[in-house]
Scaffold this motif. Structure first.
Motif, PDB file in Angstrom:
ATOM      1  N   ASP A  79       5.755  22.126 -19.787  1.00 60.84           N
ATOM      2  CA  ASP A  79       5.311  22.215 -21.156  1.00 60.84           C
ATOM      3  C   ASP A  79       5.190  23.661 -21.062  1.00 60.84           C
ATOM      4  O   ASP A  79       4.672  24.782 -22.130  1.00 60.84           O
ATOM      5  N   LYS A  80       4.179  23.914 -19.656  1.00 64.05           N
ATOM      6  CA  LYS A  80       4.389  25.264 -20.112  1.00 64.05           C
ATOM      7  C   LYS A  80       5.429  26.413 -19.949  1.00 64.05           C
ATOM      8  O   LYS A  80       5.019  27.397 -20.589  1.00 64.05           O
ATOM      9  N   MET A  81       6.565  26.201 -19.446  1.00 56.34           N
ATOM     10  CA  MET A  81       7.634  27.228 -19.937  1.00 56.34           C
ATOM     11  C   MET A  81       8.352  27.010 -20.825  1.00 56.34           C
ATOM     12  O   MET A  81       8.700  28.029 -21.563  1.00 56.34           O
TER      13      MET A  81
ATOM     14  N   GLN B 116       0.863  -1.389   0.214  1.00 59.10           N
ATOM     15  CA  GLN B 116       0.204   0.072  -0.395  1.00 59.10           C
ATOM     16  C   GLN B 116       0.388   1.275   0.246  1.00 59.10           C
ATOM     17  O   GLN B 116       0.896   2.122  -0.798  1.00 59.10           O
ATOM     18  N   ARG B 117       2.022   1.110   0.648  1.00 57.77           N
ATOM     19  CA  ARG B 117       2.372   2.347   0.561  1.00 57.77           C
ATOM     20  C   ARG B 117       3.310   2.858  -0.371  1.00 57.77           C
ATOM     21  O   ARG B 117       3.446   3.855  -1.094  1.00 57.77           O
ATOM     22  N   LYS B 118       3.881   1.494  -1.397  1.00 58.95           N
ATOM     23  CA  LYS B 118       4.474   2.255  -2.702  1.00 58.95           C
ATOM     24  C   LYS B 118       3.884   2.542  -3.280  1.00 58.95           C
ATOM     25  O   LYS B 118       3.899   3.224  -4.398  1.00 58.95           O
ATOM     26  N   ALA B 119       2.340   1.560  -3.738  1.00 58.14           N
ATOM     27  CA  ALA B 119       1.448   2.106  -4.453  1.00 58.14           C
ATOM     28  C   ALA B 119       1.100   3.445  -4.253  1.00 58.14           C
ATOM     29  O   ALA B 119       0.732   4.964  -5.413  1.00 58.14           O
ATOM     30  N   ALA B 120       0.720   4.026  -2.874  1.00 57.74           N
ATOM     31  CA  ALA B 120       0.492   5.731  -2.279  1.00 57.74           C
ATOM     32  C   ALA B 120       1.854   6.152  -3.236  1.00 57.74           C
ATOM     33  O   ALA B 120       1.915   7.061  -3.034  1.00 57.74           O
ATOM     34  N   GLU B 121       3.062   5.768  -2.993  1.00 58.16           N
ATOM     35  CA  GLU B 121       4.527   6.569  -2.729  1.00 58.16           C
ATOM     36  C   GLU B 121       4.093   6.529  -4.678  1.00 58.16           C
ATOM     37  O   GLU B 121       4.756   7.582  -5.187  1.00 58.16           O
ATOM     38  N   TYR B 122       4.094   5.785  -5.821  1.00 58.10           N
ATOM     39  CA  TYR B 122       4.311   6.121  -6.953  1.00 58.10           C
ATOM     40  C   TYR B 122       3.072   6.559  -7.338  1.00 58.10           C
ATOM     41  O   TYR B 122       2.993   7.505  -8.264  1.00 58.10           O
ATOM     42  N   ALA B 123       1.258   6.433  -6.775  1.00 59.49           N
ATOM     43  CA  ALA B 123       0.761   7.190  -7.180  1.00 59.49           C
ATOM     44  C   ALA B 123       1.264   9.318  -6.720  1.00 59.49           C
ATOM     45  O   ALA B 123       1.229  10.134  -7.548  1.00 59.49           O
ATOM     46  N   TYR B 124       2.188   9.423  -5.633  1.00 59.40           N
ATOM     47  CA  TYR B 124       2.105  10.816  -5.273  1.00 59.40           C
ATOM     48  C   TYR B 124       3.316  10.874  -6.055  1.00 59.40           C
ATOM     49  O   TYR B 124       3.505  12.607  -6.940  1.00 59.40           O
ATOM     50  N   TYR B 125       4.202  10.202  -6.755  1.00 61.66           N
ATOM     51  CA  TYR B 125       5.438  10.354  -7.539  1.00 61.66           C
ATOM     52  C   TYR B 125       5.142  10.681  -9.489  1.00 61.66           C
ATOM     53  O   TYR B 125       6.102  11.433  -9.836  1.00 61.66           O
ATOM     54  N   ASP B 126       4.203  10.141  -9.458  1.00 60.66           N
ATOM     55  CA  ASP B 126       3.397  10.256 -10.556  1.00 60.66           C
ATOM     56  C   ASP B 126       2.527  11.337 -10.584  1.00 60.66           C
ATOM     57  O   ASP B 126       2.781  11.914 -11.748  1.00 60.66           O
ATOM     58  N   LYS B 127       1.932  11.646  -9.557  1.00 62.18           N
ATOM     59  CA  LYS B 127       1.198  13.536  -9.830  1.00 62.18           C
ATOM     60  C   LYS B 127       2.087  14.077  -9.436  1.00 62.18           C
ATOM     61  O   LYS B 127       2.281  15.102 -10.656  1.00 62.18           O
ATOM     62  N   GLU B 128       3.512  14.144  -9.488  1.00 59.09           N
ATOM     63  CA  GLU B 128       4.175  15.075  -9.032  1.00 59.09           C
ATOM     64  C   GLU B 128       5.344  15.247 -10.344  1.00 59.09           C
ATOM     65  O   GLU B 128       5.582  16.210 -11.005  1.00 59.09           O
ATOM     66  N   GLN B 129       5.605  14.425 -11.093  1.00 59.68           N
ATOM     67  CA  GLN B 129       5.800  14.050 -12.626  1.00 59.68           C
ATOM     68  C   GLN B 129       4.952  14.701 -13.307  1.00 59.68           C
ATOM     69  O   GLN B 129       5.122  15.436 -14.599  1.00 59.68           O
ATOM     70  N   ARG B 130       3.128  13.864 -12.944  1.00 57.20           N
ATOM     71  CA  ARG B 130       3.216  15.181 -14.417  1.00 57.20           C
ATOM     72  C   ARG B 130       2.655  16.980 -13.828  1.00 57.20           C
ATOM     73  O   ARG B 130       2.987  17.788 -14.901  1.00 57.20           O
ATOM     74  N   LYS B 131       2.295  16.531 -12.955  1.00 56.29           N
ATOM     75  CA  LYS B 131       2.594  18.582 -12.299  1.00 56.29           C
ATOM     76  C   LYS B 131       4.094  18.855 -13.219  1.00 56.29           C
ATOM     77  O   LYS B 131       4.061  19.733 -13.613  1.00 56.29           O
ATOM     78  N   ALA B 132       4.949  18.452 -12.721  1.00 56.70           N
ATOM     79  CA  ALA B 132       6.223  19.030 -12.944  1.00 56.70           C
ATOM     80  C   ALA B 132       6.476  19.466 -14.887  1.00 56.70           C
ATOM     81  O   ALA B 132       7.015  19.703 -15.444  1.00 56.70           O
TER      82      ALA B 132
END
Length: 172
Positions: free
Chosen positions: A128-130, A107-123
């Motif tokens: 892309d905006k830059m 569960q922790r790994k899944a949460a970390e993956y979701a968080y890192y995926d979200k951060e990667q998409r945000k970045a």
């Protein structure tokens, strides 16, 4: 009642001192006199020896010793079984704890993956905006450079015209 074979009876008698090969029992000289003057306890011991009960007693004692050793081993085995059962319970508890840990770790790994995926998409969105801003800024810069070059060209033309007008005015 126990049935005994003929061979066992002969073996018992031979162990008591009676031999098949010598059917006569010879009593050494002086033994009869000694037998008559013996105390009751000594006579009983001699009869036990002749009858083979001493052998029985010795075998009985050996059997009792073996039984005692067996009981000691059984007790030791019982102790080992108790220890093994205790250890099995401990291992079962550890197994359940490990299963819980593995589930929580997944569960922790899944949460970390979701968080890192979200951060990667945000970045990536920010990048892309830059990139689009840089592209727009590059186009604006190119337009400004063209405007500057055209302004410089106009400025040269105006200066030339101004020189021409000054020279005509200086002539006048």
């Amino acid at each position: 009642r126990k049935h005994v074979t003929k061979t066992e009876v002969f073996n018992l008698l031979e162990s008591a001192g009676f031999s098949r090969s010598n059917p006569y029992n010879i009593v050494p000289q002086g033994k009869v006199n000694i037998l008559t003057t013996m105390k009751d306890e000594q006579r009983l011991e001699l009869i036990k020896e002749v009858a083979g009960t001493r052998t029985y007693g010795e075998r009985r004692q050996e059997s009792l010793n073996i039984m005692a050793e067996t009981a000691a081993r059984r007790d030791k085995i019982t102790e080992m079984l108790v220890y093994i059962e205790k250890r099995l319970k401990e291992l079962d508890a550890e197994k359940e704890e490990l299963a819980l840990y593995q589930r929580l770790d997944r569960q922790r790994k899944a949460a970390e993956y979701a968080y890192y995926d979200k951060e990667q998409r945000k970045a990536k969105a920010e990048l892309d905006k830059m990139d689009s801003r840089r592209s727009e800024d590059g186009q604006e810069s190119a337009q400004l450079q063209q405007a500057e070059e055209s302004a410089k060209a106009k400025s040269k033309l105006v200066e030339r015209d101004l020189k021409t007008v000054r020279s005509t005015l200086a002539e006048v």
